[in-house]
Scaffold this motif. Structure first.
Motif, PDB file in Angstrom:
ATOM      1  N   ILE A  50       0.818  -1.216   0.000  1.00  0.00           N
ATOM      2  CA  ILE A  50       0.000   0.000   0.000  1.00  0.00           C
ATOM      3  C   ILE A  50       0.849   1.263   0.000  1.00  0.00           C
ATOM      4  N   ALA A  63      -6.358   2.014  -2.240  1.00  0.00           N
ATOM      5  CA  ALA A  63      -6.055   0.747  -1.581  1.00  0.00           C
ATOM      6  C   ALA A  63      -7.255   0.263  -0.763  1.00  0.00           C
ATOM      7  N   ALA A  64      -7.894   1.185  -0.030  1.00  0.00           N
ATOM      8  CA  ALA A  64      -9.074   0.813   0.761  1.00  0.00           C
ATOM      9  C   ALA A  64     -10.210   0.347  -0.147  1.00  0.00           C
ATOM     10  N   GLU A 101      -9.539  -3.266  -1.297  1.00  0.00           N
ATOM     11  CA  GLU A 101      -9.870  -4.247  -0.268  1.00  0.00           C
ATOM     12  C   GLU A 101     -11.387  -4.371  -0.106  1.00  0.00           C
ATOM     13  N   THR A 145      -2.741  -4.067  -2.890  1.00  0.00           N
ATOM     14  CA  THR A 145      -2.830  -4.233  -1.433  1.00  0.00           C
ATOM     15  C   THR A 145      -2.384  -5.613  -0.955  1.00  0.00           C
ATOM     16  N   VAL A 200      -7.279   0.547   5.479  1.00  0.00           N
ATOM     17  CA  VAL A 200      -7.263  -0.297   4.285  1.00  0.00           C
ATOM     18  C   VAL A 200      -7.698  -1.719   4.604  1.00  0.00           C
ATOM     19  N   GLY A 210     -11.898  -1.427   5.009  1.00  0.00           N
ATOM     20  CA  GLY A 210     -12.214  -1.845   3.641  1.00  0.00           C
ATOM     21  C   GLY A 210     -12.992  -3.154   3.598  1.00  0.00           C
TER      22      GLY A 210
END
Length: 278
Positions: free
Chosen positions: A160, A168-169, A172, A213, A240, A244
């Protein structure tokens, strides 16, 4: 290839040891709350320990030659884990999903919250234990890969650090949504077919989001494999790898248990109304 062979033996040893522990706990605890917690603990430890070894292979590039090998290992590990987990979720998001979907199970809210808390606690305890266990194995230097990793003090880098945090979040969240949706859509299938269908979706999600990620979509697994790595702060990792997946799970539950169900009920009601009018 020697590194790969040793890692495959390590993976087999992890699964075998955990299976022995599961059977022993089943005999000693014979079901109940303690039995369920033991299965959750052992199965989550198996998942985290195997993922640590797979991550090491991937980070070192061993499983990338050829690239399809990494996907084959992910698929195979997912199938083995599903067949041996004995009903454990091994995922706080999955535990929360089960909590929301078992509201009509006849148990009181307090009992259900206590069961959820115990399950998630076992998962995070197993995540910590798996991290310590694999480092103990790596410290023995069973392969050149393990020896090099030991020499680097087991350092790792999080992917990340190379992607915008919100992206990135979102990755996920999307991966978690797809996997939970696949699990919901395949509930009517026989288990022997469902295992492979969900494993295929997991492998596809790892292929799509792995470079951004690591495609973990499991808060406990991320706590074990990603949080110790450099490249982000605890708050960034929490956003994240915890928020996420939880949001992805919530979106899946909302879609299948609320939106689609409401549309189905409305469609059925409209059909009945039209028949009455005729």
């Amino acid at each position: 290839m020697a590194d790969l062979a040793v890692s495959l033996l390590v993976l087999s040893g992890i699964v075998l040891a955990c299976e022995v522990a599961r059977r022993a706990s089943a005999r000693l605890l014979s079901g109940g709350v303690y039995g369920a917690c033991a299965v959750e603990l052992i199965s989550t430890l198996q998942l985290c320990a195997c993922t640590h070894e797979l991550k090491l292979l991937g980070d070192a590039g061993v499983s990338q030659r050829p690239p399809v090998l990494a996907l084959a290992l992910t698929y195979g590990t997912s199938v083995v884990h599903a067949l041996t987990s004995c009903g454990a979720t091994c995922n706080p998001s999955g535990a929360c999903e089960r909590f929301f979907r078992e509201r009509g199970g006849g148990l009181s809210a307090g009992t259900r919250v206590a069961a959820l808390t115990a399950r998630v606690t076992c998962q995070f305890a197993a995540a910590v234990a798996a991290r310590a266990a694999v480092r103990s194995v790596w410290a023995r230097g069973l392969s050149d890969l393990h020896t090099r990793h030991r020499a680097s003090a087991f350092r790792c880098a999080s992917p990340i650090g190379h992607a915008p945090l919100l992206e990135a979040a979102a990755v996920e969240m999307a991966c978690a949504f797809v996997v939970h949706a696949a699990a919901s859509c395949t509930r009517s299938l026989q288990e022997k077919y469902r295992v492979h269908a969900v494993a295929a979706v997991i492998t596809s999600a790892v292929y799509a989001g792995g470079s951004t990620t690591g495609a973990v979509f499991n808060p406990a697994l991320a706590f074990s494999t990603q949080f110790p790595c450099t490249g982000g702060t605890f708050a960034e990792y929490s956003l994240v790898y915890w928020m996420g997946p939880l949001l992805g799970m919530a979106a899946s539950v909302l879609l299948f248990d609320k939106v689609i169900l409401a549309l189905s009920v409305k469609s059925t009601a409209d059909t009945i109304e039209r028949r009455k009018e005729k």
